[in-house]
Design a protein around this motif. Sequence first.
Motif, PDB file in Angstrom:
ATOM      1  N   ILE A   1      52.972  77.571 152.317  1.00 26.81           N
ATOM      2  CA  ILE A   1      52.553  78.612 151.684  1.00 26.81           C
ATOM      3  C   ILE A   1      52.047  79.506 152.033  1.00 26.81           C
ATOM      4  O   ILE A   1      50.952  80.191 152.579  1.00 26.81           O
ATOM      5  N   PRO A   2      52.920  80.870 152.391  1.00 25.68           N
ATOM      6  CA  PRO A   2      52.746  82.348 153.519  1.00 25.68           C
ATOM      7  C   PRO A   2      51.401  82.441 153.211  1.00 25.68           C
ATOM      8  O   PRO A   2      50.852  83.902 153.926  1.00 25.68           O
ATOM      9  N   VAL A   3      51.056  82.429 152.463  1.00 21.45           N
ATOM     10  CA  VAL A   3      49.233  83.610 152.161  1.00 21.45           C
ATOM     11  C   VAL A   3      47.974  82.984 151.993  1.00 21.45           C
ATOM     12  O   VAL A   3      47.075  83.582 152.126  1.00 21.45           O
ATOM     13  N   ILE A   4      48.232  81.865 152.751  1.00 18.78           N
ATOM     14  CA  ILE A   4      46.857  81.149 153.005  1.00 18.78           C
ATOM     15  C   ILE A   4      46.903  80.632 155.272  1.00 18.78           C
ATOM     16  O   ILE A   4      48.168  79.673 154.955  1.00 18.78           O
ATOM     17  N   SER A   5      45.903  80.881 155.480  1.00 19.21           N
ATOM     18  CA  SER A   5      46.029  80.494 156.559  1.00 19.21           C
ATOM     19  C   SER A   5      45.750  79.046 156.514  1.00 19.21           C
ATOM     20  O   SER A   5      44.951  78.214 155.850  1.00 19.21           O
ATOM     21  N   ILE A   6      45.825  77.934 157.729  1.00 16.19           N
ATOM     22  CA  ILE A   6      45.709  76.994 158.229  1.00 16.19           C
ATOM     23  C   ILE A   6      43.792  76.651 158.361  1.00 16.19           C
ATOM     24  O   ILE A   6      43.684  75.686 158.392  1.00 16.19           O
ATOM     25  N   VAL A   7      43.540  77.433 158.930  1.00 18.49           N
ATOM     26  CA  VAL A   7      42.071  77.614 158.943  1.00 18.49           C
ATOM     27  C   VAL A   7      41.385  77.758 157.533  1.00 18.49           C
ATOM     28  O   VAL A   7      40.651  76.274 156.907  1.00 18.49           O
ATOM     29  N   ASP A   8      42.033  78.194 156.100  1.00 13.85           N
ATOM     30  CA  ASP A   8      41.489  78.156 154.706  1.00 13.85           C
ATOM     31  C   ASP A   8      41.521  77.142 154.391  1.00 13.85           C
ATOM     32  O   ASP A   8      41.456  76.592 152.911  1.00 13.85           O
ATOM     33  N   LEU A   9      43.160  76.799 154.911  1.00 13.50           N
ATOM     34  CA  LEU A   9      43.993  75.406 154.042  1.00 13.50           C
ATOM     35  C   LEU A   9      42.764  74.121 154.750  1.00 13.50           C
ATOM     36  O   LEU A   9      42.789  73.076 154.298  1.00 13.50           O
ATOM     37  N   GLY A  10      42.019  74.074 156.346  1.00 10.24           N
ATOM     38  CA  GLY A  10      41.136  73.040 156.497  1.00 10.24           C
ATOM     39  C   GLY A  10      42.071  72.825 157.120  1.00 10.24           C
ATOM     40  O   GLY A  10      41.860  71.070 157.428  1.00 10.24           O
ATOM     41  N   ILE A  11      43.114  72.992 157.338  1.00  9.70           N
ATOM     42  CA  ILE A  11      43.982  71.898 158.554  1.00  9.70           C
ATOM     43  C   ILE A  11      43.462  72.123 159.935  1.00  9.70           C
ATOM     44  O   ILE A  11      43.242  70.955 160.888  1.00  9.70           O
ATOM     45  N   VAL A  12      43.284  73.239 160.262  1.00  9.55           N
ATOM     46  CA  VAL A  12      42.535  73.161 161.953  1.00  9.55           C
ATOM     47  C   VAL A  12      40.817  72.792 162.014  1.00  9.55           C
ATOM     48  O   VAL A  12      40.219  72.656 160.929  1.00  9.55           O
ATOM     49  N   ARG A  13      40.687  71.415 162.783  1.00  5.73           N
ATOM     50  CA  ARG A  13      39.098  71.285 162.385  1.00  5.73           C
ATOM     51  C   ARG A  13      38.556  70.772 163.594  1.00  5.73           C
ATOM     52  O   ARG A  13      37.121  70.676 163.152  1.00  5.73           O
ATOM     53  N   ALA A  14      38.778  71.174 164.026  1.00  7.18           N
ATOM     54  CA  ALA A  14      37.607  71.872 165.541  1.00  7.18           C
ATOM     55  C   ALA A  14      39.039  72.472 166.657  1.00  7.18           C
ATOM     56  O   ALA A  14      40.103  72.596 166.906  1.00  7.18           O
ATOM     57  N   VAL A  15      37.355  73.696 167.196  1.00  7.61           N
ATOM     58  CA  VAL A  15      38.658  74.168 168.639  1.00  7.61           C
ATOM     59  C   VAL A  15      37.426  74.685 169.951  1.00  7.61           C
ATOM     60  O   VAL A  15      36.238  73.960 168.991  1.00  7.61           O
ATOM     61  N   GLU A  16      37.977  73.912 170.553  1.00  6.02           N
ATOM     62  CA  GLU A  16      36.543  73.873 172.287  1.00  6.02           C
ATOM     63  C   GLU A  16      37.768  74.463 172.845  1.00  6.02           C
ATOM     64  O   GLU A  16      38.647  74.511 174.338  1.00  6.02           O
ATOM     65  N   VAL A  17      36.643  75.060 173.387  1.00  3.66           N
ATOM     66  CA  VAL A  17      37.473  75.384 174.503  1.00  3.66           C
ATOM     67  C   VAL A  17      36.347  75.329 176.195  1.00  3.66           C
ATOM     68  O   VAL A  17      34.844  75.027 176.140  1.00  3.66           O
ATOM     69  N   SER A  18      37.089  74.486 177.116  1.00  5.23           N
ATOM     70  CA  SER A  18      36.745  73.123 178.284  1.00  5.23           C
ATOM     71  C   SER A  18      36.562  74.577 179.582  1.00  5.23           C
ATOM     72  O   SER A  18      37.399  75.351 179.741  1.00  5.23           O
ATOM     73  N   SER A  19      34.841  74.685 179.283  1.00 13.74           N
ATOM     74  CA  SER A  19      34.369  75.759 180.992  1.00 13.74           C
ATOM     75  C   SER A  19      34.859  75.461 181.875  1.00 13.74           C
ATOM     76  O   SER A  19      34.984  74.125 181.856  1.00 13.74           O
ATOM     77  N   THR A  20      35.271  76.801 183.352  1.00 13.81           N
ATOM     78  CA  THR A  20      36.346  75.858 183.715  1.00 13.81           C
ATOM     79  C   THR A  20      35.089  76.419 184.732  1.00 13.81           C
ATOM     80  O   THR A  20      34.494  77.461 184.748  1.00 13.81           O
ATOM     81  N   VAL A  21      34.858  76.624 186.353  1.00 12.22           N
ATOM     82  CA  VAL A  21      33.743  76.689 187.205  1.00 12.22           C
ATOM     83  C   VAL A  21      33.875  78.355 187.181  1.00 12.22           C
ATOM     84  O   VAL A  21      33.139  79.135 186.791  1.00 12.22           O
ATOM     85  N   ASN A  22      35.415  78.542 187.119  1.00 14.40           N
ATOM     86  CA  ASN A  22      35.227  81.230 187.819  1.00 14.40           C
ATOM     87  C   ASN A  22      35.315  81.350 186.825  1.00 14.40           C
ATOM     88  O   ASN A  22      35.511  82.290 186.070  1.00 14.40           O
ATOM     89  N   ASN A  23      35.676  80.275 184.905  1.00 17.66           N
ATOM     90  CA  ASN A  23      36.238  80.992 183.667  1.00 17.66           C
ATOM     91  C   ASN A  23      37.510  81.402 184.062  1.00 17.66           C
ATOM     92  O   ASN A  23      38.526  82.153 183.253  1.00 17.66           O
ATOM     93  N   LEU A  24      38.385  80.772 185.089  1.00 20.78           N
ATOM     94  CA  LEU A  24      39.618  81.095 184.790  1.00 20.78           C
ATOM     95  C   LEU A  24      40.838  79.798 184.315  1.00 20.78           C
ATOM     96  O   LEU A  24      39.819  79.003 184.272  1.00 20.78           O
ATOM     97  N   ASN A  25      41.307  80.649 183.208  1.00 21.90           N
ATOM     98  CA  ASN A  25      42.317  79.028 182.975  1.00 21.90           C
ATOM     99  C   ASN A  25      41.342  78.046 182.484  1.00 21.90           C
ATOM    100  O   ASN A  25      41.617  77.069 182.621  1.00 21.90           O
ATOM    101  N   PRO A  26      40.629  78.495 181.326  1.00 18.71           N
ATOM    102  CA  PRO A  26      40.028  77.412 180.445  1.00 18.71           C
ATOM    103  C   PRO A  26      40.738  76.815 179.836  1.00 18.71           C
ATOM    104  O   PRO A  26      42.231  77.399 179.228  1.00 18.71           O
ATOM    105  N   LYS A  27      40.557  75.399 179.575  1.00 20.03           N
ATOM    106  CA  LYS A  27      41.971  74.757 178.659  1.00 20.03           C
ATOM    107  C   LYS A  27      41.276  75.269 177.140  1.00 20.03           C
ATOM    108  O   LYS A  27      40.071  74.501 177.040  1.00 20.03           O
TER     109      LYS A  27
END
Lengths: 261, 179
Positions: B30-56
């Motif tokens: 359904i190319p008009v609706i984003s995966i966020v609007d659809l409720g498919i993305v449940r969580a986004v995490e950005v793991s912190s690293t010491v110098n903020n380089l290449n966080p996961k």
Amino acid sequence: MTPNQPINISTNQLFNYTLHLADNNLILGHRNSEWTGHGPVLEQDIALSNIALDLVGQARNFYQYAAQLKNDGSTEDTFAYLRDANEFKNVLLVEQSNGDWGKTILRQFLFSVYQYYLYQQLEKCSDRTIASITEKALKEITYHIRWSSEWVIRLGDGTIESHARMNNALHELSEFTDELFIPASYEIEIARQGIMVDPVFINARWREKVEAILREATLPFLSEDNNKQSLSGKEGQHTENLIHILSEMQSLQRAYPGCEW
Amino acid sequence: MSTKQQNINHQSFSEAAIWGLMRQIYDPEIPVISIVDLGIVRAVEVSSTVNNLNPKIIITITPTYSGCPAMDVIGMNIRMSLLEHGFKNMEIKTNLSPAWTTDWMSAEGKEKLRAFGIAPPNPSQSVCSPAQFQEEEVVQCPHCNAHNTKMVSRFGSTACKALYQCNECQEPFDYFKCH
Ligand SMILES: [Zn+2]
């Protein structure tokens, strides 16, 4: 657990049970997909194809979990494509031939009702992965029951011809329903570990629902003692049907191991 | 790629920024609706690293249906989008529980569906029981807004849709089933 370390006995029983759940879904999904392009009308063709898709999707979730339990580099594809018939643990009901539309519908109905009550137990079970896979699947099975029971009633309480065909289908399939409630060795073991209830507990609910629909469909009830089957699909003893299904399903992976498409 | 990487400042590592990227990924069916609007993305995490380089970056998604064939494509599109924006360290997790429900679809998403000609899901209701021959849901026609419609098939072009027809304007349409 490190790779290649043999899994212990209790994990092994859970592994067998997970494969059993997966195999039921894969084989019935495959049977249903044989109708794709051949359904009586396009909409019903699509309906059955979608049910097949649900079942194969559920199978994949269980196979992925089985791979995790096995922890030896096996993948979902290893289980689906590289095992022989005697390693499959599906119940005999799901491997039975499609027959006519009525038989396919009845097979789906008998199985969906079983799956519904079984998964209602499993979604509360102590194994968190199985609980979440079945919680997800239950919503889909709810639709499968509605769709198949409406068809059973429509055909059973339909024309003389459709009633007779449903009667035949009932006769052919009823010998395979007792197996659903006879626990396999691994079911007894995981019931003992408290992961799952003994399947005999859902027998009464299954029968009540099935009989209510059969009554409305003006079809005779399944007789209580119809177990003429000496085979146990759950323990890897299958009818010739499964060999035919596997030879078709596995031909590509067997000829070109590891191929992706 | 290298210019893009130089442009990444601390701000672009924020979870809000990742959510922004996810909003640009559309459902392949359904190319008009984003995966966020659809409720498919449940969580986004950005793991912190010491110098903020290449966080996961850890994205948790959930399938609409067990057999939804779009999930593999969605996972791949998330990967591509993150790579394109210079994020290489990522993990995409699939969660099955709690099971996806149409209630997770955003109001904006429902509006986009309607504009595309698909009737958006009603709030969850009685259809989620196995009883046979239930009264079909009243579904509003996305073309002329009439409520006088009928279900043609419980299963439409994909597993998540049912096929309806409008009794007023006669147009057939897909209804995104309550689930
Ligand atoms: Zn209309």
